[in-house]
Motif scaffolding. Sequence first.
Motif, PDB file in Angstrom:
ATOM      1  N   GLN A  79      99.145  15.217  25.016  1.00  0.00           N
ATOM      2  CA  GLN A  79      98.155  16.352  25.269  1.00  0.00           C
ATOM      3  C   GLN A  79      99.023  17.538  25.335  1.00  0.00           C
ATOM      4  OE1 GLN A  79      98.611  13.466  26.048  1.00  0.00           O
ATOM      5  NE2 GLN A  79      98.995  13.665  28.864  1.00  0.00           N
ATOM      6  N   GLU A  80     100.136  17.592  26.302  1.00  0.00           N
ATOM      7  CA  GLU A  80     101.015  19.143  26.385  1.00  0.00           C
ATOM      8  C   GLU A  80     101.671  19.476  25.869  1.00  0.00           C
ATOM      9  OE1 GLU A  80     103.131  17.746  29.521  1.00  0.00           O
ATOM     10  OE2 GLU A  80     101.692  16.245  30.743  1.00  0.00           O
TER      11      GLU A  80
ATOM     12  N   GLN B 223      94.459   7.227  31.798  1.00  0.00           N
ATOM     13  CA  GLN B 223      93.108   8.847  31.931  1.00  0.00           C
ATOM     14  C   GLN B 223      91.912   8.826  32.825  1.00  0.00           C
ATOM     15  OE1 GLN B 223      93.977   8.135  27.794  1.00  0.00           O
ATOM     16  NE2 GLN B 223      92.929  10.385  27.249  1.00  0.00           N
TER      17      GLN B 223
ATOM     18  N   HIS C 180      90.846  16.186  27.654  1.00  0.00           N
ATOM     19  CA  HIS C 180      92.620  14.975  28.412  1.00  0.00           C
ATOM     20  C   HIS C 180      91.708  14.001  28.905  1.00  0.00           C
ATOM     21  CE1 HIS C 180      95.481  18.414  28.205  1.00  0.00           C
ATOM     22  NE2 HIS C 180      94.916  17.985  26.800  1.00  0.00           N
TER      23      HIS C 180
ATOM     24  N   SER D  90      90.384  13.966  22.689  1.00  0.00           N
ATOM     25  CA  SER D  90      89.215  14.653  23.892  1.00  0.00           C
ATOM     26  C   SER D  90      89.363  15.777  23.779  1.00  0.00           C
ATOM     27  CB  SER D  90      90.615  14.044  24.578  1.00  0.00           C
ATOM     28  OG  SER D  90      89.764  14.103  26.071  1.00  0.00           O
TER      29      SER D  90
ATOM     30  N   VAL E 243      94.362  12.381  22.379  1.00  0.00           N
ATOM     31  CA  VAL E 243      94.891  13.058  23.008  1.00  0.00           C
ATOM     32  C   VAL E 243      95.180  14.426  22.395  1.00  0.00           C
ATOM     33  CG1 VAL E 243      94.566  12.067  24.888  1.00  0.00           C
ATOM     34  CG2 VAL E 243      96.629  12.931  24.181  1.00  0.00           C
ATOM     35  N   SER E 244      95.932  14.693  21.030  1.00  0.00           N
ATOM     36  CA  SER E 244      96.101  15.887  20.258  1.00  0.00           C
ATOM     37  C   SER E 244      96.602  15.098  18.589  1.00  0.00           C
ATOM     38  CB  SER E 244      98.041  15.742  20.793  1.00  0.00           C
ATOM     39  OG  SER E 244      98.917  16.721  20.066  1.00  0.00           O
TER      40      SER E 244
END
Length: 231
Positions: free
Chosen positions: A157-158, A212, A128, A125, A44-45
């Motif tokens: 992801q944040e 998720q 996310h 992604s 996700v990151s």
Amino acid sequence: MNGFFWFLKYIALGPVLRAIYRPWITGIENVPAEGAAILASNHVSFFDSIFLPLMLDRHVTFLAKSEYFTAKGLKGWLMKMFFLGTGQLPIDRSGGKASEDSLNTGLRVLASGELLGIYPEGTRSPDHKMYRGRTGIARMLLEAKVPVIPVAMVGTQELMPVGVSVPRVRRIGVVIGEPLDFSRYAGLEGDRYILRAVTDEIQYALWELSGQEYADVYASSIKATTPSLNR
């Protein structure tokens, strides 16, 4: 460049990241102390490839897209040195012979008894969600006859969502599941239905760990049809 990896992890970068993001980990006992294994992670990151190796005692080699190693200028050179120094190996994701070469690269890492990090979705992604896995991981683990360990990255992801240029401060987590054994499919790495079944089982384990939302399409298809989601 393994020396550079350990320098970054324990002296230059690791202590700073630990102080700022206070990462936590569960299930670390599921990673073998020695011997080859595949760490299959959600993606996700960009920071997934930084925090996962940071939290493990063993070196992890990731297969990274070749674009990270070919950028121009000083920034491109620094990026290349960083990825090489932290044990990343460039792969061409264009398909065909390139996919076969990527498979062989991963098999060489496993043959040397190392941990190999793979993102089954094949790309980050775009929103996310968790997307359908590519079957290359299944073929690799069946040919190498190694266990696969599901890993869920939590909170990365944040750190730098779309539109943010400076990483935010958020607590990061790593959840490691129990190893998955696919020895029952030994010798069937050429069966595309078996490869799909193995890949889907891996993705289901990742979905259970990460929580998720799941979408049964390839992330690359979503990126191709929605350019605004690319980053």
